[in-house]
Enzyme design. Structure first.
Site, short mmCIF file in Angstrom:
data_model
loop_
_atom_site.label_atom_id
_atom_site.label_comp_id
_atom_site.label_asym_id
_atom_site.label_seq_id
_atom_site.Cartn_x
_atom_site.Cartn_y
_atom_site.Cartn_z
CG ASN A 83 -5.65 7.45 -6.73
OD1 ASN A 83 -6.15 8.29 -6.32
ND2 ASN A 83 -4.83 6.67 -5.87
CG HIS B 190 -0.25 4.76 -2.91
ND1 HIS B 190 0.61 4.95 -3.62
CD2 HIS B 190 -1.40 3.45 -2.83
CE1 HIS B 190 -0.77 4.64 -4.95
NE2 HIS B 190 -1.20 3.24 -4.17
CG ASP B 191 -0.72 6.30 3.20
OD1 ASP B 191 -1.17 7.41 2.03
OD2 ASP B 191 -1.69 5.80 3.47
CB THR C 150 -0.25 9.04 5.38
OG1 THR C 150 -1.65 8.91 5.92
CG2 THR C 150 0.89 9.29 5.53
CG ASP D 9 -1.21 3.45 1.78
OD1 ASP D 9 -2.66 3.03 2.34
OD2 ASP D 9 -1.63 4.18 1.14
CG ASP D 10 -3.52 5.35 6.09
OD1 ASP D 10 -3.38 6.66 5.73
OD2 ASP D 10 -4.33 4.89 5.32
CD GLU E 209 -3.87 10.90 -3.17
OE1 GLU E 209 -4.17 10.22 -2.66
OE2 GLU E 209 -4.65 13.11 -3.02
CG PHE E 210 -8.95 8.75 -1.98
CD1 PHE E 210 -10.02 8.05 -2.11
CD2 PHE E 210 -8.49 8.25 -0.77
CE1 PHE E 210 -11.46 8.22 -1.58
CE2 PHE E 210 -9.92 8.29 0.32
CZ PHE E 210 -10.25 8.20 -0.20
CG ASN E 211 -4.96 10.75 0.57
OD1 ASN E 211 -5.88 10.06 0.70
ND2 ASN E 211 -3.89 10.38 1.20
CG ASN F 286 -8.06 5.09 3.25
OD1 ASN F 286 -7.30 5.31 1.70
ND2 ASN F 286 -6.72 4.86 3.07
CG ASP G 201 -7.13 7.86 5.19
OD1 ASP G 201 -5.58 7.94 4.84
OD2 ASP G 201 -7.78 7.90 4.46
#
Length: 310
Positions: free
Chosen positions: A158, A237-238, A124, A14-15, A164-166, A39, A10
């Site tokens: 986060n 992150h990703d 991701t 970082d993706d 965590e967001f995902n 995102n 997405d």
């Protein structure tokens, strides 16, 4: 032979950096990119994937758009982190090539069915596309050579204190994915927050020329959160999830049972990680060789930057 990689993403700061790593590492072969709303909106994540494909010069890799929002909940994005368009301050030329026309869910199923055991699946973003693919064809859990996600945590969140967001973006999808008949490699916040683009890293990246100036450094430095403990720079992150496929030697992992909280008033999206469970369903990353990670990432980025200049 390179590892064949299908990236569900997405983009996202970082993706985009993860896609750059996947494209640039000769030990990885990106055979497809699927997009999901996360995102930012699906329209923007797909637009970003298409623009990155042409800007980074891998136009033959198919891009398929997928789910615009979670299975049962309202869509919630992270535009406050990634910027309204998803790539922070970066503006790329409009893409001239379109998506495949095949929905991401069908693209994932068809790709894994075509060569069972040969394609490494990496996710991701929110796990909506993966969950829908599992519901439509459970056999993908056997067909994937491996399945790695960026998401979750065993100590913190986060998006919320717990999540965590995902995972928070679509907890029901995450539960389906972790309950499926495969082993999930979970690259969560406990690991990815060790991969911070601090000032020393950014200084080294800045030497890579135009690609660094126009893309890499802006993506790696757009977001700053002084409330994150031990913050030393923006975490990539990703990138860690893609790096795990090519360089698992840089990671320490532990088997665990991971369950997803879907009904908690304060804990929805939390990954409940039991390292002592008798029947683990995941490998959870716990420690990163930080120096080795950045040496690897910077080497790959330098290769792409040289090709981009040429």
């Amino acid at each position: 032979m390179p590892f064949r990689l299908l990236l569900d993403c997405d983009p996202g700061l970082d993706d985009a950096l993860a896609l750059l790593l996947a494209h640039g590492d000769p030990d990885l072969e990106v055979i497809g990119v699927t997009t999901v709303g996360g995102n930012v909106t699906l329209q923007n994540t797909t637009r970003n994937a298409l623009r990155l494909r042409e800007y980074l010069k891998f136009p033959k890799v198919p891009v398929s758009a997928g789910a615009a929002g979670p299975l049962t909940r309202q869509f919630r994005d992270a535009a406050h982190v990634h910027g309204a368009g998803g790539l922070g301050s970066v503006t790329l030329p409009e893409a001239t090539l379109a998506v495949t026309g095949i929905h991401a869910v069908d693209f994932i199923i068809d790709t894994l069915r075509a060569t069972p055991g040969a394609v490494h699946l990496v996710a991701t973003g929110p796990l909506t596309n993966i969950a829908l693919a599992l519901e439509k064809e459970p056999a993908i859990a056997r067909w994937a050579a491996s399945f790695t996600i960026m998401g979750g945590s065993f100590t913190r969140g986060n998006a919320t204190v717990a999540a965590e967001f995902n995972m928070w973006a679509d907890p029901e999808a995450a539960r389906i994915v972790f309950d499926a008949d495969w082993q999930v490699t979970m690259i969560g916040l406990d690991l990815t927050l060790q991969a911070q683009a601090n000032s020393i890293v950014v200084d080294r990246l800045s030497t890579l020329g135009a690609l660094a100036d126009d893309l890499i450094v802006p993506l790696a430095t757009f977001y700053f959160n002084p409330n994150v403990p031990d913050w030393d720079g923006q975490a990539v992150h990703d990138v860690c999830a893609v790096a795990y496929v090519a360089r698992p030697d840089l990671f320490e992992t532990r088997p665990a049972r991971v369950d997803i909280e879907t009904t908690g008033e304060f804990t929805s999206g939390m990954t409940v990680v039991d390292f002592d469970a008798p029947s683990p369903n995941a490998m959870v990353a716990t420690r990163l060789d930080v120096n080795g990670f950045w040496a690897y990432v910077e080497t790959v980025y330098a290769r792409v930057a040289a090709e981009h200049t040429g």
